[in-house]
Design an enzyme around this catalytic site. Sequence first.
Site, PDB file in Angstrom:
ATOM      1  N   ASN A   1     -24.102 -16.122  13.896  1.00 25.32           N
ATOM      2  CA  ASN A   1     -23.008 -16.588  13.054  1.00 25.32           C
ATOM      3  C   ASN A   1     -22.617 -18.034  13.352  1.00 25.32           C
ATOM      4  O   ASN A   1     -22.335 -18.808  12.423  1.00 25.32           O
ATOM      5  CB  ASN A   1     -21.795 -15.674  13.235  1.00 25.32           C
TER       6      ASN A   1
ATOM      7  N   CYS B   1      -7.305   1.776  -0.900  1.00 29.08           N
ATOM      8  CA  CYS B   1      -7.022   0.931   0.267  1.00 29.08           C
ATOM      9  C   CYS B   1      -7.022  -0.520  -0.197  1.00 29.08           C
ATOM     10  O   CYS B   1      -8.086  -1.100  -0.421  1.00 29.08           O
ATOM     11  CB  CYS B   1      -8.047   1.137   1.374  1.00 29.08           C
TER      12      CYS B   1
ATOM     13  N   ASP C   1     -27.321  -9.472  29.790  1.00 22.69           N
ATOM     14  CA  ASP C   1     -26.041  -8.831  30.027  1.00 22.69           C
ATOM     15  C   ASP C   1     -25.106  -9.887  30.606  1.00 22.69           C
ATOM     16  O   ASP C   1     -25.209 -10.252  31.783  1.00 22.69           O
ATOM     17  CB  ASP C   1     -26.203  -7.659  31.006  1.00 22.69           C
TER      18      ASP C   1
ATOM     19  N   PHE D   1     -22.590 -14.708  23.730  1.00 24.81           N
ATOM     20  CA  PHE D   1     -22.160 -13.622  22.848  1.00 24.81           C
ATOM     21  C   PHE D   1     -22.411 -14.027  21.389  1.00 24.81           C
ATOM     22  O   PHE D   1     -21.522 -14.020  20.549  1.00 24.81           O
ATOM     23  CB  PHE D   1     -20.680 -13.284  23.064  1.00 24.81           C
TER      24      PHE D   1
ATOM     25  N   CYS E   1       0.845  -1.197   0.000  1.00 27.51           N
ATOM     26  CA  CYS E   1       0.000   0.000   0.000  1.00 27.51           C
ATOM     27  C   CYS E   1       0.878   1.244   0.000  1.00 27.51           C
ATOM     28  O   CYS E   1       1.826   1.339   0.793  1.00 27.51           O
ATOM     29  CB  CYS E   1      -0.910   0.006   1.233  1.00 27.51           C
TER      30      CYS E   1
ATOM     31  N   CYS F   1      -2.927  -0.528   8.992  1.00 27.00           N
ATOM     32  CA  CYS F   1      -2.066  -1.709   8.955  1.00 27.00           C
ATOM     33  C   CYS F   1      -0.721  -1.364   9.589  1.00 27.00           C
ATOM     34  O   CYS F   1      -0.244  -0.243   9.464  1.00 27.00           O
ATOM     35  CB  CYS F   1      -1.814  -2.169   7.520  1.00 27.00           C
TER      36      CYS F   1
ATOM     37  N   GLU G   1     -27.177 -13.117  23.783  1.00 24.67           N
ATOM     38  CA  GLU G   1     -26.511 -11.913  23.277  1.00 24.67           C
ATOM     39  C   GLU G   1     -27.001 -10.722  24.086  1.00 24.67           C
ATOM     40  O   GLU G   1     -28.143 -10.700  24.552  1.00 24.67           O
ATOM     41  CB  GLU G   1     -26.833 -11.744  21.784  1.00 24.67           C
TER      42      GLU G   1
ATOM     43  N   CYS H   1     -10.826 -12.558  20.469  1.00 25.57           N
ATOM     44  CA  CYS H   1     -10.232 -11.476  19.686  1.00 25.57           C
ATOM     45  C   CYS H   1      -9.153 -10.752  20.483  1.00 25.57           C
ATOM     46  O   CYS H   1      -8.673  -9.697  20.061  1.00 25.57           O
ATOM     47  CB  CYS H   1     -11.303 -10.498  19.209  1.00 25.57           C
TER      48      CYS H   1
END
Length: 443
Positions: free
Chosen positions: A309, A168, A352, A304, A76, A85, A325, A399
């Site tokens: 998904n 991008c 929650d 969650f 890039c 990035c 969720e 994550c």
Amino acid sequence: MARRKPLPPGDYPAEILDFDQNGRGFARVDGKATFIADALPGERVRFKYLAVGKDFDEGQCVSVEQASAHRVEPGCPHFGVCGGCSMQHLHPDQQIAFKQKQLLDQLQRIGKVAPQQIAPPITAANADDVWGYRRRARLGAKRLPSKGGAVVGFRERNTHFVTPLTQCPVIDPRVGQKIMQIRALIDSLSIPDRVPQVEIACADRVAMVFRLIDPATDEDLAKLTAFGAREGVDVYLQTGGPATIRPLSADPQPLTYSPDGSDLRLRFEPTDFIQVNGFISQQTVNQALDWLELQAGDRVLELFCGLGNFSLPLAQRGAEVIAVEGEQALVDRARENAQRNGITGARFEKADLFRTEAGVDWLTPEFDKVLLDPPRAGAREILPIVAARKPQRIVYVSCHPGTLARDAGTLVHEHGYQLARAGVMDMFPHTGHVESMALFVRA
């Protein structure tokens, strides 16, 4: 307020010893820890100081005197300025090695655990797939006459300024190659300095949400509509909070994607959370389900769950799913997705999960297996309640390796689980972001 120390002028030599957890080069300069952006282990570089602190300093590589064999040319033209990035200068195979090391190091350091098996990483199908992978992005916008008008992009490194992107290459090319067209559109409006953000979502269709601080004129609306028709984009406007998002078209086509590569289709709104990398996300879902070793009739608790998904593939494979969720809009979307796909074995609840009591209704049924996909904060609050139910298997999709490591230590040292397997998924190529998965089984 403490006065910032003045930065040493000029540039200085450094031998890069390792990476830090953010992918910067680590050196010791006159015995002091120094973190240098865009420098790789084994290199000899010259750097300039960005910050001087009591315990460590920060710098930016300005030249490479002896390059690593793993250094590559960034793909890039904005690399080094744009904050989107940070690792394009490192070969993709070595990016994976870096992420695997981050996961294993943090499991050991924070959780005092090690996996019995290191899973092969989930990576792109071929070398080109590390480009154009981002199907979701939130781009800043600002009108800067000194830059020629409106600019659109991610934030610059270490500043709040918007990078004036011309393209991008990590964003889906249906958007990433049209940055200049977006800039020209904003510049043509009557309120070019009142459009602070453009959010994009790319699936079978492309949607762009333009955040407007001031109302658009009829002429503005005509220009936005013409842009959408010309570029093949569904245009949405946002005049306040998320509830104010509205499509320009009276009959917008829905955004959909397959969570696992099957014929399942999940519908979502342009600003709903979905994983950034569609291919890696599908492989992640399939691996998680494989690690659970699902049997027909298994009772699975998913926490969650987002808009379904993992939930819908779980139910399609014969599991009885209770999926929870915290955001009501996503719960509603998940229920609608189940109905559209003819899925009857999934029950969706709002709760929650950072304040849950042990006796809530959705925890009453027995369950055999658990799937966790928490945000960066991890699952510390709900984990003891789940572990006390003694499910046979827990798959944890993370994550943030630090909170996964913390929670892994809890499961292993306090609740009698074994960390059977762990590995990384390259959800964000060219960045230091680490996505990972861990399998826990009862000892």
